[in-house]
Each structure stands twice: as C-alpha cells, then as structure tokens.
Design an enzyme around this catalytic site. Structure first.
Site, PDB file in Angstrom:
ATOM      1  N   HIS A  81      -7.246  -5.534   0.126  1.00  0.00           N
ATOM      2  CA  HIS A  81      -6.582  -5.226  -1.142  1.00  0.00           C
ATOM      3  C   HIS A  81      -6.393  -6.472  -2.024  1.00  0.00           C
ATOM      4  O   HIS A  81      -6.762  -6.488  -3.199  1.00  0.00           O
ATOM      5  CB  HIS A  81      -5.207  -4.590  -0.902  1.00  0.00           C
ATOM      6  N   ARG A  85       2.330  -6.141 -12.973  1.00  0.00           N
ATOM      7  CA  ARG A  85       3.004  -5.467 -11.856  1.00  0.00           C
ATOM      8  C   ARG A  85       2.249  -4.181 -11.540  1.00  0.00           C
ATOM      9  O   ARG A  85       2.305  -3.206 -12.310  1.00  0.00           O
ATOM     10  CB  ARG A  85       4.474  -5.187 -12.193  1.00  0.00           C
ATOM     11  N   LYS A 141     -10.865   2.176   5.480  1.00  0.00           N
ATOM     12  CA  LYS A 141     -10.699   0.939   6.223  1.00  0.00           C
ATOM     13  C   LYS A 141      -9.979   1.225   7.539  1.00  0.00           C
ATOM     14  O   LYS A 141      -9.322   2.256   7.625  1.00  0.00           O
ATOM     15  CB  LYS A 141      -9.911  -0.069   5.391  1.00  0.00           C
ATOM     16  N   LEU A 158      -8.230  -0.554  -5.427  1.00  0.00           N
ATOM     17  CA  LEU A 158      -9.127  -0.580  -6.589  1.00  0.00           C
ATOM     18  C   LEU A 158      -8.930   0.652  -7.473  1.00  0.00           C
ATOM     19  O   LEU A 158      -9.337   0.667  -8.624  1.00  0.00           O
ATOM     20  CB  LEU A 158     -10.585  -0.666  -6.129  1.00  0.00           C
ATOM     21  N   LYS A 170       5.420  -6.978   5.522  1.00  0.00           N
ATOM     22  CA  LYS A 170       6.120  -5.718   5.768  1.00  0.00           C
ATOM     23  C   LYS A 170       7.568  -6.025   6.097  1.00  0.00           C
ATOM     24  O   LYS A 170       7.893  -7.150   6.485  1.00  0.00           O
ATOM     25  CB  LYS A 170       5.456  -4.980   6.934  1.00  0.00           C
ATOM     26  N   GLY A 209      -4.554  14.685  10.236  1.00  0.00           N
ATOM     27  CA  GLY A 209      -3.907  13.373  10.323  1.00  0.00           C
ATOM     28  C   GLY A 209      -2.999  13.009   9.159  1.00  0.00           C
ATOM     29  O   GLY A 209      -2.876  13.750   8.168  1.00  0.00           O
ATOM     30  N   ASP A 210      -2.421  11.838   9.324  1.00  0.00           N
ATOM     31  CA  ASP A 210      -1.423  11.336   8.389  1.00  0.00           C
ATOM     32  C   ASP A 210      -1.982  11.128   6.967  1.00  0.00           C
ATOM     33  O   ASP A 210      -1.418  11.597   5.984  1.00  0.00           O
ATOM     34  CB  ASP A 210      -0.925   9.997   8.976  1.00  0.00           C
ATOM     35  N   LEU A 211      -3.100  10.447   6.880  1.00  0.00           N
ATOM     36  CA  LEU A 211      -3.646  10.126   5.556  1.00  0.00           C
ATOM     37  C   LEU A 211      -4.084  11.388   4.817  1.00  0.00           C
ATOM     38  O   LEU A 211      -3.865  11.531   3.608  1.00  0.00           O
ATOM     39  CB  LEU A 211      -4.836   9.164   5.697  1.00  0.00           C
TER      40      LEU A 211
HETATM   41  N1  LIG Z   1      -2.271   6.602   7.204  1.00  0.00           N
HETATM   42  C1  LIG Z   1      -2.368   5.725   6.234  1.00  0.00           C
HETATM   43  O1  LIG Z   1      -1.446   5.497   5.464  1.00  0.00           O
HETATM   44  C2  LIG Z   1      -3.651   4.973   6.054  1.00  0.00           C
HETATM   45  C3  LIG Z   1      -4.739   5.209   6.862  1.00  0.00           C
HETATM   46  N2  LIG Z   1      -5.911   4.535   6.654  1.00  0.00           N
HETATM   47  C4  LIG Z   1      -7.084   4.788   7.482  1.00  0.00           C
HETATM   48  O2  LIG Z   1      -7.429   6.163   7.355  1.00  0.00           O
HETATM   49  C5  LIG Z   1      -7.917   6.680   8.590  1.00  0.00           C
HETATM   50  C6  LIG Z   1      -7.052   7.843   9.012  1.00  0.00           C
HETATM   51  O3  LIG Z   1      -5.724   7.404   9.135  1.00  0.00           O
HETATM   52  P1  LIG Z   1      -4.565   8.350   9.712  1.00  0.00           P
HETATM   53  O4  LIG Z   1      -4.612   9.680   9.069  1.00  0.00           O
HETATM   54  O5  LIG Z   1      -3.333   7.560   9.661  1.00  0.00           O
HETATM   55  O6  LIG Z   1      -5.035   8.490  11.209  1.00  0.00           O
HETATM   56  P2  LIG Z   1      -4.460   9.427  12.345  1.00  0.00           P
HETATM   57  O7  LIG Z   1      -4.116   8.559  13.505  1.00  0.00           O
HETATM   58  O8  LIG Z   1      -3.421  10.347  11.828  1.00  0.00           O
HETATM   59  O9  LIG Z   1      -5.777  10.206  12.779  1.00  0.00           O
HETATM   60  C7  LIG Z   1      -6.379  11.227  11.994  1.00  0.00           C
HETATM   61  C8  LIG Z   1      -6.848  12.345  12.893  1.00  0.00           C
HETATM   62  O10 LIG Z   1      -7.878  11.850  13.751  1.00  0.00           O
HETATM   63  C9  LIG Z   1      -7.774  12.458  15.033  1.00  0.00           C
HETATM   64  N3  LIG Z   1      -7.602  11.400  16.024  1.00  0.00           N
HETATM   65  C10 LIG Z   1      -6.598  10.511  16.132  1.00  0.00           C
HETATM   66  N4  LIG Z   1      -6.786   9.683  17.158  1.00  0.00           N
HETATM   67  C11 LIG Z   1      -7.944  10.047  17.725  1.00  0.00           C
HETATM   68  C12 LIG Z   1      -8.694   9.564  18.812  1.00  0.00           C
HETATM   69  N5  LIG Z   1      -8.289   8.530  19.543  1.00  0.00           N
HETATM   70  N6  LIG Z   1      -9.858  10.179  19.124  1.00  0.00           N
HETATM   71  C13 LIG Z   1     -10.300  11.206  18.388  1.00  0.00           C
HETATM   72  N7  LIG Z   1      -9.618  11.703  17.336  1.00  0.00           N
HETATM   73  C14 LIG Z   1      -8.472  11.141  17.007  1.00  0.00           C
HETATM   74  C15 LIG Z   1      -6.550  13.362  15.002  1.00  0.00           C
HETATM   75  O11 LIG Z   1      -6.988  14.683  14.734  1.00  0.00           O
HETATM   76  P3  LIG Z   1      -7.331  15.733  15.877  1.00  0.00           P
HETATM   77  O12 LIG Z   1      -6.603  15.338  17.110  1.00  0.00           O
HETATM   78  O13 LIG Z   1      -6.862  17.038  15.303  1.00  0.00           O
HETATM   79  O14 LIG Z   1      -8.791  15.663  16.005  1.00  0.00           O
HETATM   80  C16 LIG Z   1      -5.774  12.867  13.821  1.00  0.00           C
HETATM   81  O15 LIG Z   1      -5.030  13.882  13.206  1.00  0.00           O
HETATM   82  C17 LIG Z   1      -7.874   5.505   9.562  1.00  0.00           C
HETATM   83  O16 LIG Z   1      -9.131   4.895   9.546  1.00  0.00           O
HETATM   84  C18 LIG Z   1      -6.839   4.576   8.970  1.00  0.00           C
HETATM   85  O17 LIG Z   1      -7.058   3.248   9.327  1.00  0.00           O
HETATM   86  C19 LIG Z   1      -6.045   3.651   5.622  1.00  0.00           C
HETATM   87  C20 LIG Z   1      -4.995   3.380   4.791  1.00  0.00           C
HETATM   88  C21 LIG Z   1      -3.712   3.980   4.947  1.00  0.00           C
HETATM   89  O1  LIG Z   2      -3.999   0.134   3.237  1.00  0.00           O
HETATM   90  C1  LIG Z   2      -2.797   0.077   3.408  1.00  0.00           C
HETATM   91  O2  LIG Z   2      -1.993   0.243   2.342  1.00  0.00           O
HETATM   92  C2  LIG Z   2      -0.646   0.625   2.522  1.00  0.00           C
HETATM   93  C3  LIG Z   2       0.041   0.348   1.184  1.00  0.00           C
HETATM   94  O3  LIG Z   2      -0.515   1.153   0.210  1.00  0.00           O
HETATM   95  P1  LIG Z   2       0.358   1.536  -1.092  1.00  0.00           P
HETATM   96  O4  LIG Z   2      -0.606   2.236  -1.950  1.00  0.00           O
HETATM   97  O5  LIG Z   2       1.481   2.394  -0.590  1.00  0.00           O
HETATM   98  O6  LIG Z   2       0.860   0.252  -1.642  1.00  0.00           O
HETATM   99  C4  LIG Z   2       0.006  -0.127   3.645  1.00  0.00           C
HETATM  100  O7  LIG Z   2       1.299   0.411   3.887  1.00  0.00           O
HETATM  101  C5  LIG Z   2      -0.825   0.015   4.898  1.00  0.00           C
HETATM  102  O8  LIG Z   2      -0.273  -0.794   5.923  1.00  0.00           O
HETATM  103  C6  LIG Z   2      -2.239  -0.401   4.662  1.00  0.00           C
HETATM  104  O9  LIG Z   2      -3.029  -0.037   5.779  1.00  0.00           O
END
Ligand SMILES: NC(=O)C1=CN([C@@H]2O[C@H](COP(=O)(O)OP(=O)(O)OC[C@H]3O[C@@H](n4cnc5c(N)ncnc54)[C@H](OP(=O)(O)O)[C@@H]3O)[C@@H](O)[C@H]2O)C=CC1
Ligand SMILES: O=C1O[C@H](COP(=O)(O)O)[C@@H](O)[C@H](O)[C@H]1O
Length: 563
Positions: A310, A445, A218, A250, A406, A84-86
């Site tokens: 946050h 800041r 979260k 944090l 945003k 995933g993205d994170l």
């Molecule tokens: N992205 C960000 O910038 C931030 C994310 N978060 C939190 O971190 C967590 C992960 O975020 P992020 O990486 O963006 O999430 P993604 O939507 O990219 O999901 C992560 C992985 O989970 C699996 N997945 C996605 N959707 C589903 C589904 N419906 N059912 C089962 N598996 C699924 C996929 O892997 P696969 O299909 O290979 O199993 C995917 O690569 C979330 O809880 C998000 O709220 C918090 C702060 C910032």
């Molecule tokens: O948790 C989140 O934070 C990002 C902002 O984080 P930053 O470290 O880049 O300031 C925010 O874009 C996102 O919507 C939120 O889920």
C-alpha cells in the site's frame, strides 16, 4: 454517474477509455468554470452528445471498445472463498453498491464458491446480513437489494477439484444462456490455495467465447523468491493480461486523485522535486490490533502487510514522472521506473515495534502475543518506520519516510509533503528558533475524513505583525455532496471493464519486493527485537530518532488544525 454503463442509442459505453474521457472532461469542465456540484452534469451531457454524433461509425465504435449489443454478452462474477471475511466485508457489499449505482452490465450473475455447504438462499441471507455498505441507508435500498440477491447464487466445491469447477461451469452456462460469456473470478482465499483454484478455474470454468479474468488478493508471496514462484505458477494457467493483482489502496479516492493533483494543476508540479521538497511522509495507522487475523499476520508482519504494497504504491504514484498518457501501461511503466530507482531498504533505516497490553479507563487492551494464534515469543513487527530513497535526478537525497502500525492511537492514512524553508525569510524572527513551525506542508489525508490541505504562514489579522500557520483546506465532506465509493467498488468495476491501471503488474511486484526482501531476511535472521509500545499509543520512540537522523519531524504529531 461517472464511471458507469449508460445507454446512448442502445449502445453501451463500456470501456474505461471512454470512462476516462468522461472523468477528464468532467474534471477540466469543473475546474475551468468553477461549477458547483449540481452543475457538474454539463460536461457529461456534452460528452454524451459528442458520442451520439460519432456512434454512427462502426469503426469508431470498435476503437472506443463499445459492445454493439449488450444483450449479446454476460458477465459472471465468481467470488472464490465466498464464505470468508473479505467476501462478506468488502466484495459482496461493493458488488451491491455497483448494482445500486447502475454500474454493472445488464446481464450479470454473482456466484459464491467455497467449501462450506450453503444453498442459494443461505448465501443470500449471509450477504444481506453483512451488507453494511454505504448504500444501506439510501432510497429504495431494500428493493434494489432484493433484485441484487436474485442474481446471487452459490456453488459448494473444493478449491482443487476440477470436477467441482466443471459443475460451476455448467451452472454458469445455464445463466449465460448462449450469450458471449465473460467471467471474472475473485480469489478471496488464503494464498496457499491460490494456484489450485486458478488451475481448476482456468481448466474447467474459463469462458469459451469471452474473456476470463482473475483478481488475486495479496499477499503476493512473502519475499522476492516466493513472489516470483507465485507469478510463475499463475502464468502456467493465465496470461499476465488475465491477472488482476489487487492493492485496494490504489482504489482509494485520494490515491487516485494524486495524479490529477500533480498533473492538472500548474502550481504543484514545478515544486515536486528535491529542489523544493524536504521530505515526504507516508503514514498508516490503525487504532485496533490484528484481532482475528493473527494467524495470517504473524507470517507476514506490518512491513509486508502495509509498507511493501500500500505505502510503496502510493510512493510510486507520488514520485513518478509524467506518464506518456493515462493508459495503464504508461502509468505502470513510470511506477516501475521509480521503484527501480530506489535503494533497497537498509537495516539501519528501519525501526520495528510490537504492541503490548495496556490498561486505560478500566479497559485492558491485549498484547499482540495474547492472540491465541500468535506464538508467545513472536518477534513479528506490528509497527515499522523506514527511510527510503529514490536515487534519481528528481528525488536525490529526499527522505521518503514511511510509518505503519497497528493498535496505535488513531486510524489514519496520509501523505505529508514537507517543503524546504524559505531562504532569507524576512519573517524568520516571527517564528522564533523553530523554523520547522513555518514549514509549508501539503497533507493528503487518504482516510478517514478525506482532505487535502496546505499549511501556510499567514498574518493574524490586526494592527500588529503576528504570524500563524493556517490551512488552505479542501475538506471533501464540505466540498462534495457525493459519497466516496469504497475502493473495492472502483477496482471491481475496473476489472470488469478490463482497466488495469490500478492493478499491479508483475515487474512492479518484482521491483517492490527487491526493495524489502534483503531487510526482511536480515530482521528475521538476526532476530531483531521489536521495540514494545503500549496498545493505543503513538508507537515506539525509535521512529522519532530515525526521522531525526534525516532532520525530519513527523508531521502527524497533532499540532496542525486538521490533524
Ligand atoms: N480480510 C481482510 O480484511 C483482507 C483479506 N485479504 C486477503 O484476501 C484473501 C481472503 O481473506 P479472508 O476472507 O480474510 O480469508 P478467510 O480466512 O476468511 O478465508 C476465506 C475462505 O477460504 C476458505 N479457507 C480458509 N482457510 C482455508 C484453508 N486453510 N484451506 C482451504 N480453504 C480455506 C474458507 O472457506 P470454506 O471453508 O467455506 O472453503 C474461508 O471462508 C486472503 O488472501 C487475504 O490475505 C486482503 C486484505 C484484507
Ligand atoms: O490490506 C490490508 O489493509 C487493511 C487496511 O485497509 P483499510 O482500507 O481499512 O485502511 C489492514 O487492516 C490489513 O491488515 C491489511 O492486510
């Protein structure tokens, strides 16, 4: 290297208690002697020799949390949702940065876990491509990267399959080679599958002889009830001590510095109350929309995404009383007290907005509802301003204003503290009728371009008596040569070390939700319309009316030198 593992007579200093000691010794050393960055090693060296002189005592070793022999234990970090993205954007780069800095324990393994089919080589390829961390321009980065990637593996599985987690367990055991196995699971997956993954990881892939910890991302629910349900479900499989609820703000350098600023400088703490502070502003803005995350965002909105976690966490750290010690429980106890002293947010103290399309310089920026994953008639706020109050002796009547949005004109996170006017100011006539221009303001800041500056009134040099407002400026880039670690690095390291100070305890979470849940329900029930603001603007004017109701002017209007 401050918070990393280092060897002292083959003994690894592991626990944060010792790291904390290092930080404090470092800090006081630096302040007392006004050392330049190069001279900062001295207090650490001193601490090392102090440690050397006491490590002969086993009893002391245990108290300090030392591992007598680091060859006997391993740490496995499993990133659940590795595709995933994170994971790509933050977690793998942070792990690599920790490795590069020598902060990971000697025996560590990183496992990616997700449903996507990938080989170890493909995971490594993905990680190497997305590794846009602060380390990538540094010396020997390529070499270190190779070494790091060799420690990364992948296992494909379902999040609700005990069998798949048991297969992961088997692989982890092979890497652990019979040593004490410590396991960290990072849940980087959508919240609806948290519980399935925790259930399976705890029943089929927990450590048999070391610790097992789970970092939970979260959102922790979307209101008091759903958050309580999540906590209850997590606690079926984990103890509170195993749960690390992450709020990455944090882990930001200047947020961590808040306590240092307050509690180790005589000049701030006496002013830190309603007696001298007129208002406090917590401001978050991003200059891009919800691009790519609309599906998630529409279910939550900016109040849940940024304010309830946050900004509220920063507020709690800012406003808390002096904790008994720097231990996690003492700090979190004080934060909870602040949260529980606060009035639940009232509807009349909230302004919401949503960005609309805007064209500028031949480019058209999309509206929030142009995102295909967002319903066309969505009322979800992408901007909010709020006035909050802490009903305790220190802060009675002081507005804590929050603003988060945003698709605004800039990307910034800051804390602004506006002090009261000087009573009977001899120089009032030099400021004309606008006394706000003479307000002392402390600005922390958080990002970007970290700085702490204090706006003071000063005589413009010359024969006349002209005053201006100038900044006493601690600009991090000018003062410190060392780069600032990413928040995820600090938090991952803390989780590995078992330090909970920067993670959210369940009672904190309950208190935080109880402040926002009623107003969130009311906004939704009454279908309150957001005020539309153009993409790239400063947000809805309603935010200014809200501030004016409390005699406040937002400090981020671009008038001060460092803004
Ligand atoms: N992205 C960000 O910038 C931030 C994310 N978060 C939190 O971190 C967590 C992960 O975020 P992020 O990486 O963006 O999430 P993604 O939507 O990219 O999901 C992560 C992985 O989970 C699996 N997945 C996605 N959707 C589903 C589904 N419906 N059912 C089962 N598996 C699924 C996929 O892997 P696969 O299909 O290979 O199993 C995917 O690569 C979330 O809880 C998000 O709220 C918090 C702060 C910032
Ligand atoms: O948790 C989140 O934070 C990002 C902002 O984080 P930053 O470290 O880049 O300031 C925010 O874009 C996102 O919507 C939120 O889920």
């Amino acid at each position: 290297m401050l918070r990393c593992f280092f060897n002292v007579k083959q003994i690894r200093i592991k626990m944060l208690s010792s790291c904390k000691m290092v930080s404090w010794v470092f800090f006081f050393g630096a302040v007392a002697t006004k050392v330049s960055p190069v001279e900062k090693e001295t207090p650490i060296e001193k601490l090392k020799s102090e440690l050397l002189s006491v490590t002969s005592s086993n009893e002391w070793d245990e108290k300090a949390g030392f591992d007598i022999n680091e060859n006997e234990s391993t740490v496995s970090i499993t990133v659940v949702g590795a595709s995933g993205d994170l994971a790509k954007k933050k977690i793998f780069p942070a792990l690599f940065a920790l490795y590069y800095e020598g902060c990971l324990p000697k025996h560590f393994t990183v496992y990616g876990y997700a449903r996507s089919k990938m080989t170890d080589a493909e995971l490594r390829n993905m990680v190497s491509k997305t590794l846009t961390c602060r380390i990538d321009k540094r010396e020997n980065c390529g070499e270190k990267m190779e070494e790091f990637l060799k420690r990364c593996f992948y296992h494909s599985g379902q999040y609700d399959s005990e069998e798949n987690f048991a297969q992961l367990d088997k692989k982890l055991k092979e890497h652990e080679g019979g040593k004490v196995s410590n396991r960290l699971f990072y849940l980087s997956i959508p919240p609806n599958i948290f519980i399935d993954a925790v259930k399976c990881a705890s029943s089929s892939a927990s450590s048999g002889n070391g610790w097992t910890r789970v970092i939970v991302e979260k959102p922790f629910g979307r209101d008091s009830d759903s958050s309580a349900a999540l906590t209850k479900a997590l606690k079926q499989y984990l103890t509170e001590d195993q749960i690390f609820r992450i709020d990455h703000y944090l882990g930001k350098e200047l947020v961590e510095n808040l306590s240092v600023l307050r509690f180790s400088n005589l000049i701030f703490e006496p002013l830190w109350s309603r007696q001298y502070i007129r208002n406090v502003q917590l401001i978050f803005s991003e200059d891009f929309g919800t691009e790519g995350r609309g599906g998630y965002f529409d279910h939550y909105g900016i109040i849940r995404d940024i304010m309830q976690n946050h900004l509220l966490q920063i507020l709690a750290l800012f406003a808390m009383e002096t904790p008994v010690s720097l231990d996690a429980e003492d700090i979190r106890n004080e934060k909870v007290k602040v949260l529980r002293s606060m009035r639940p947010l009232q509807l009349e103290d909230v302004v919401i907005g949503q960005y609309k399309s805007h064209s500028k310089g031949g480019v058209t920026y999309p509206a929030y509802t142009d995102d295909k994953t967002v319903p066309k008639d969505s009322l979800t706020p992408t901007f909010a301003a709020a006035a909050l109050f802490i009903d305790n002796a220190r802060w009675d009547g002081v507005p804590f204003l929050m603003k988060a949005g945003k698709a605004l004109h800039n990307k910034r996170a800051e804390i602004r503290v506006q002090f009261r006017h000087v009573p009977g100011n001899l120089y009032n006539r030099n400021f004309g009728t606008d006394l706000d221009q003479a307000t002392n303001e402390l600005v922390i800041r958080v990002q970007p371009d970290e700085a702490i500056y204090l706006k003071i009134n000063n005589k413009v040099p010359g024969l006349g008596m002209r005053l201006d407002c100038s900044n006493l400026n601690l600009h991090y880039a000018a003062r410190y040569s060392k780069e600032i670690p990413d928040a995820y690095e600090r938090l991952l390291l803390d989780a590995i070390e078992g330090e909970r100070r920067l993670f959210i305890r369940s009672d904190e979470l309950d208190a935080a939700w109880s402040l926002f849940t009623p107003v969130l329900a009311e906004l939704e029930e009454k279908k309150i319309m957001p005020e539309y603001y153009p993409y790239g603007s400063r947000g809805p004017v309603g935010a200014h009316y809200l501030a004016a109701r409390y005699n406040v002017r937002w400090g981020d209007l671009g008038l001060d030198q460092s803004a």
